[in-house]
Enzyme design. Structure first.
Site, PDB file in Angstrom:
ATOM      1  N   GLN A   1      -4.986  -1.746   9.733  1.00 52.31           N
ATOM      2  CA  GLN A   1      -4.901  -3.107   9.124  1.00 52.31           C
ATOM      3  C   GLN A   1      -5.295  -4.035  10.009  1.00 52.31           C
ATOM      4  OE1 GLN A   1      -3.266  -3.442   5.830  1.00 52.31           O
ATOM      5  NE2 GLN A   1      -3.859  -5.685   6.309  1.00 52.31           N
TER       6      GLN A   1
ATOM      7  N   LYS B   1       0.994  -1.188   0.088  1.00 51.63           N
ATOM      8  CA  LYS B   1      -0.079  -0.023  -0.139  1.00 51.63           C
ATOM      9  C   LYS B   1       0.917   1.253   0.032  1.00 51.63           C
ATOM     10  CE  LYS B   1      -3.906  -2.532   2.191  1.00 51.63           C
ATOM     11  NZ  LYS B   1      -4.458  -2.899   3.413  1.00 51.63           N
TER      12      LYS B   1
ATOM     13  N   ASP C   1     -11.457   2.628   3.918  1.00 47.04           N
ATOM     14  CA  ASP C   1     -11.871   1.160   3.793  1.00 47.04           C
ATOM     15  C   ASP C   1     -13.155   0.919   3.781  1.00 47.04           C
ATOM     16  OD1 ASP C   1      -9.500  -0.674   3.118  1.00 47.04           O
ATOM     17  OD2 ASP C   1      -8.952  -0.986   5.305  1.00 47.04           O
TER      18      ASP C   1
END
Ligand code: NAD
Length: 283
Positions: A96, A52, A119
């Site tokens: 994460q 990422k 997200d």
């Protein structure tokens, strides 16, 4: 012979577009900025975060990593999220997963401000997806929808079988397909007759994380197969949930692993960060 959906080159195309978007923002004095929080020492997470970070660097998105120790307390994690929510220079916040067991990840997702929730895991954005309003859509389903768009694959009126019902992939995927007028079946670990549920589907989306769960005899001729799974075979090589070699002559379209859904997920994360930066600056 199936068309192999090239997620790698489509992702590259999207990243190039995002680079141009980031440059336009910079001309207006805005540097898009993603904050990524990792808790503990998960090796797979480190690889995902590194990928990422690479994509963000390439595009010109500022990327800041916050590494919290394994024994972090829930309130410490929430305090960091609240601090990042308030920081005007931060456009997107990503936590994460997985995080260590005692921590409540959903409470953490709920704490991420809905405007910075790149997200799409905050219930506000989950709700928007369910009722067909604009918001942040989780990156993996969003990337898969881009693949359908790019390859002009029809969804309207099709039967879709999704294997997996996680909040990250299966459930938002089902909502995305529903929003395009598909008839959706969601299969999961308690589904009694997986083959029966999948056999009839025009589109199969496999997201169980179980190697070879989709076998040749489960798939009808000409079905579209999207393989989200990321598993390792005996030689340690990355592979998906689908018997790829056997299905390559049966499916109409199929995604490979690697080079299919994975790169698209990362590209869509950068797209969501750019979207967040624009929204927060009323662009
Ligand atoms: P998860 O473990 O949260 O969910 C797995 C789902 O599969 C569950 O809903 C479970 O009920 C279902 N399942 C398990 N065994 C099954 C069975 N035998 N029959 C039917 N359903 C079954 O996982 P996740 O986070 O949704 O990820 C799924 C897979 O996709 C993993 O391999 C993960 O690594 C991969 N993944 C890939 C990307 C990408 O960008 N390529 C992104 C996210 C996840």
């Amino acid at each position: 012979m199936s068309v192999i959906i090239d997620g790698k080159s489509l992702a590259k195309e999207i990243r190039e577009n995002m680079k141009q978007e980031a440059e336009k923002l910079k001309e207006q004095g805005i540097v898009p900025h993603l904050a990524v929080i990792m808790v503990g020492n998960n090796d797979a997470s480190k690889v995902y975060v590194r990928n990422k970070s690479k994509a963000c660097d390439e595009i010109g998105i500022e990327f800041k990593e916050y590494l919290l120790p394994e024994n972090t307390k829930q309130n410490e994690l929430l305090d960091l999220i609240k601090k990042l929510n308030k920081d005007k220079s931060v456009n997107g916040i990503l936590l994460q997963s997985p995080i260590p067991k005692p921590l409540d990840i959903q409470e953490a997702f709920n704490t991420i401000s809905k405007e910075k929730d790149v997200d799409g895991f905050n219930p506000y954005n989950v709700g928007n997806l369910c009722i067909g309003q604009d918001g942040f859509i989780p990156c993996t389903p969003l990337g898969i929808m881009k693949m359908f768009e790019k390859y002009n694959i029809e969804i309207d009126g099709k039967k879709v079988a999704i294997i997996g019902r996680s909040n990250i992939v299966g459930k938002p995927m089902a909502q995305c397909m529903l929003s395009k007028n598909a008839t959706v079946t969601i299969c999961h670990s308690r589904t009694k007759e997986l083959k029966k549920e999948v056999k009839d589907a025009d589109i199969i989306i496999a997201a169980a994380g179980k190697r070879n769960i989709v076998t040749e005899d489960m798939v009808k001729d000409g079905a579209v197969i999207i393989d989200v799974g990321m598993n390792r075979n005996e030689e340690g090589k990355l592979c998906g949930d689908v018997e790829f070699e056997k299905l390559i002559n049966k499916a109409s379209y199929i995604t490979p692993v690697p080079g299919g859904v994975g790169p698209m997920t990362i590209a869509m994360l950068t797209a969501n960060v750019i979207k967040a930066a624009k929204l927060q600056n009323n662009i």
